[in-house]
Design a protein around this motif. Structure first.
Motif, PDB file in Angstrom:
ATOM      1  N   THR A   1     -14.888  28.906 -10.412  1.00 20.54           N
ATOM      2  CA  THR A   1     -15.833  28.205 -11.288  1.00 20.54           C
ATOM      3  C   THR A   1     -15.338  28.152 -12.735  1.00 20.54           C
ATOM      4  OG1 THR A   1     -17.018  30.269 -11.696  1.00 20.54           O
ATOM      5  CG2 THR A   1     -17.812  28.891  -9.873  1.00 20.54           C
ATOM      6  N   ARG A   2     -14.166  28.743 -12.995  1.00 19.34           N
ATOM      7  CA  ARG A   2     -13.671  28.823 -14.377  1.00 19.34           C
ATOM      8  C   ARG A   2     -12.516  27.860 -14.630  1.00 19.34           C
ATOM      9  NH1 ARG A   2     -11.911  34.175 -16.348  1.00 19.34           N
ATOM     10  NH2 ARG A   2     -10.123  33.447 -15.251  1.00 19.34           N
ATOM     11  N   GLN A   3     -12.354  27.492 -15.892  1.00 19.60           N
ATOM     12  CA  GLN A   3     -11.200  26.729 -16.344  1.00 19.60           C
ATOM     13  C   GLN A   3     -10.235  27.727 -16.991  1.00 19.60           C
ATOM     14  OE1 GLN A   3     -10.689  23.415 -16.038  1.00 19.60           O
ATOM     15  NE2 GLN A   3     -12.639  23.025 -15.046  1.00 19.60           N
ATOM     16  N   VAL A   4      -8.989  27.740 -16.540  1.00 14.62           N
ATOM     17  CA  VAL A   4      -8.010  28.673 -17.090  1.00 14.62           C
ATOM     18  C   VAL A   4      -6.722  27.936 -17.459  1.00 14.62           C
ATOM     19  CG1 VAL A   4      -8.910  30.686 -15.838  1.00 14.62           C
ATOM     20  CG2 VAL A   4      -7.120  29.295 -14.818  1.00 14.62           C
ATOM     21  N   SER A   5      -6.017  28.481 -18.421  1.00 16.41           N
ATOM     22  CA  SER A   5      -4.719  27.922 -18.812  1.00 16.41           C
ATOM     23  C   SER A   5      -3.640  28.568 -17.965  1.00 16.41           C
ATOM     24  CB  SER A   5      -4.433  28.203 -20.285  1.00 16.41           C
ATOM     25  OG  SER A   5      -5.233  27.410 -21.097  1.00 16.41           O
ATOM     26  N   ARG A   6      -2.753  27.747 -17.453  1.00 16.98           N
ATOM     27  CA  ARG A   6      -1.620  28.234 -16.665  1.00 16.98           C
ATOM     28  C   ARG A   6      -0.335  27.658 -17.260  1.00 16.98           C
ATOM     29  NH1 ARG A   6      -4.138  31.971 -14.258  1.00 16.98           N
ATOM     30  NH2 ARG A   6      -4.868  31.753 -12.152  1.00 16.98           N
ATOM     31  N   ILE A   7       0.698  28.481 -17.309  1.00 21.69           N
ATOM     32  CA  ILE A   7       1.992  28.034 -17.790  1.00 21.69           C
ATOM     33  C   ILE A   7       2.572  27.010 -16.816  1.00 21.69           C
ATOM     34  CG2 ILE A   7       3.218  29.934 -16.651  1.00 21.69           C
ATOM     35  CD1 ILE A   7       5.098  30.007 -19.106  1.00 21.69           C
ATOM     36  N   LEU A   8       3.277  26.032 -17.364  1.00 24.68           N
ATOM     37  CA  LEU A   8       3.943  25.016 -16.555  1.00 24.68           C
ATOM     38  C   LEU A   8       5.430  25.387 -16.474  1.00 24.68           C
ATOM     39  CD1 LEU A   8       2.249  21.879 -18.150  1.00 24.68           C
ATOM     40  CD2 LEU A   8       1.703  22.952 -15.943  1.00 24.68           C
ATOM     41  N   PRO A   9       5.858  26.024 -15.372  1.00 23.18           N
ATOM     42  CA  PRO A   9       7.227  26.539 -15.296  1.00 23.18           C
ATOM     43  C   PRO A   9       8.314  25.490 -15.525  1.00 23.18           C
ATOM     44  CG  PRO A   9       5.907  27.421 -13.499  1.00 23.18           C
ATOM     45  CD  PRO A   9       5.084  26.352 -14.172  1.00 23.18           C
ATOM     46  N   ALA A  10       8.178  24.321 -14.916  1.00 22.08           N
ATOM     47  CA  ALA A  10       9.218  23.299 -15.073  1.00 22.08           C
ATOM     48  C   ALA A  10       9.309  22.819 -16.518  1.00 22.08           C
ATOM     49  CB  ALA A  10       8.953  22.119 -14.133  1.00 22.08           C
ATOM     50  N   ALA A  11       8.171  22.663 -17.176  1.00 28.64           N
ATOM     51  CA  ALA A  11       8.163  22.228 -18.579  1.00 28.64           C
ATOM     52  C   ALA A  11       8.743  23.326 -19.465  1.00 28.64           C
ATOM     53  CB  ALA A  11       6.753  21.870 -19.021  1.00 28.64           C
ATOM     54  N   PHE A  12       8.427  24.574 -19.160  1.00 32.58           N
ATOM     55  CA  PHE A  12       8.963  25.706 -19.918  1.00 32.58           C
ATOM     56  C   PHE A  12      10.493  25.743 -19.780  1.00 32.58           C
ATOM     57  CE2 PHE A  12       9.869  30.340 -20.286  1.00 32.58           C
ATOM     58  CZ  PHE A  12       9.438  30.522 -21.596  1.00 32.58           C
ATOM     59  N   ALA A  13      10.988  25.595 -18.565  1.00 28.63           N
ATOM     60  CA  ALA A  13      12.433  25.597 -18.317  1.00 28.63           C
ATOM     61  C   ALA A  13      13.109  24.437 -19.055  1.00 28.63           C
ATOM     62  CB  ALA A  13      12.711  25.493 -16.812  1.00 28.63           C
ATOM     63  N   ARG A  14      12.498  23.281 -19.013  1.00 36.15           N
ATOM     64  CA  ARG A  14      13.081  22.106 -19.675  1.00 36.15           C
ATOM     65  C   ARG A  14      13.169  22.327 -21.186  1.00 36.15           C
ATOM     66  NH1 ARG A  14      16.811  18.827 -19.831  1.00 36.15           N
ATOM     67  NH2 ARG A  14      16.365  16.758 -20.605  1.00 36.15           N
ATOM     68  N   GLN A  15      12.143  22.916 -21.776  1.00 37.70           N
ATOM     69  CA  GLN A  15      12.170  23.186 -23.214  1.00 37.70           C
ATOM     70  C   GLN A  15      13.307  24.149 -23.569  1.00 37.70           C
ATOM     71  OE1 GLN A  15      10.498  22.056 -25.957  1.00 37.70           O
ATOM     72  NE2 GLN A  15       9.722  20.488 -24.591  1.00 37.70           N
ATOM     73  N   LEU A  16      13.498  25.180 -22.768  1.00 37.11           N
ATOM     74  CA  LEU A  16      14.593  26.122 -23.031  1.00 37.11           C
ATOM     75  C   LEU A  16      15.939  25.424 -22.941  1.00 37.11           C
ATOM     76  CD1 LEU A  16      13.327  29.302 -21.134  1.00 37.11           C
ATOM     77  CD2 LEU A  16      13.421  28.960 -23.614  1.00 37.11           C
ATOM     78  N   GLN A  17      16.080  24.519 -21.977  1.00 32.19           N
ATOM     79  CA  GLN A  17      17.326  23.765 -21.844  1.00 32.19           C
ATOM     80  C   GLN A  17      17.533  22.823 -23.027  1.00 32.19           C
ATOM     81  OE1 GLN A  17      16.389  22.131 -17.945  1.00 32.19           O
ATOM     82  NE2 GLN A  17      18.128  23.242 -17.062  1.00 32.19           N
ATOM     83  N   LEU A  18      16.494  22.124 -23.427  1.00 27.35           N
ATOM     84  CA  LEU A  18      16.596  21.176 -24.545  1.00 27.35           C
ATOM     85  C   LEU A  18      16.962  21.874 -25.851  1.00 27.35           C
ATOM     86  CD1 LEU A  18      13.536  18.834 -23.892  1.00 27.35           C
ATOM     87  CD2 LEU A  18      15.959  18.238 -23.709  1.00 27.35           C
TER      88      LEU A  18
END
Length: 160
Positions: A38-55
């Motif tokens: 019933t809750r809204q939670v924030s979750r990390i987006l692994p692929a986006a996180f990996a892409r940012q580290l690469q960029l």
């Protein structure tokens, strides 16, 4: 060298500190709000996180070693641990060498003053050209990430 300081968590951030140029590149942890029960939670987006580290062409990372906090609920502890685990897993998968650093250690190395806004104040002091990135109370993840990267450079200097 381009060192990523990583403050894990849904409100965390990554600062890439170029030690040769003295520049910072900062990005907030990429997240999405999802429904869990019933809750809204924030979750990390692994692929986006990996892409940012690469960029951002990270050579090395210093990841804050975190653990459960007293009086923190089970759901928040799990969510926080999930972000931490994803961060460590992405670093390993990308082949980015990293070290874990305790909060007390990086705070001492960066000489962070006590108080709720100590980290933001110290980040502004060390990186005045980037002060606008640390203005809001919500920018604590950015300042922590910047100071984690900075603290790691101090480890090498003290050993030399």
């Amino acid at each position: 060298m381009r060192i990523a300081g990583i403050d894990p968590g849904a409100t965390g951030a990554v600062t890439v500190y170029d030690t040769d140029l003295g520049t910072l590149e900062i990005f907030d942890t990429p997240t999405a709000t999802v429904r869990v029960g019933t809750r809204q939670v924030s979750r990390i987006l692994p692929a986006a996180f990996a892409r940012q580290l690469q960029l951002h062409r990270v050579d090395f990372a210093a990841l804050e070693r975190v653990h459960a906090m007293p009086k923190q609920g089970l759901a928040s502890t799990f969510a926080f641990g999930h972000c931490y685990g994803v961060s460590e897993g992405v670093l390993a998968a990308l082949g980015i060498p990293y070290e874990l650093i305790e909060p007390q250690k990086w705070q001492a190395l960066a000489r962070v003053p006590k108080g709720k806004d100590g980290s933001r104040a110290r980040a502004v002091q060390l990186f005045p050209a980037y002060a606008e990135l640390f203005i809001r109370k919500a920018d604590h993840g950015r300042s922590d990430a910047a100071l984690i990267a900075y603290a790691f450079t101090q480890i090498g200097e003290r050993a030399a």
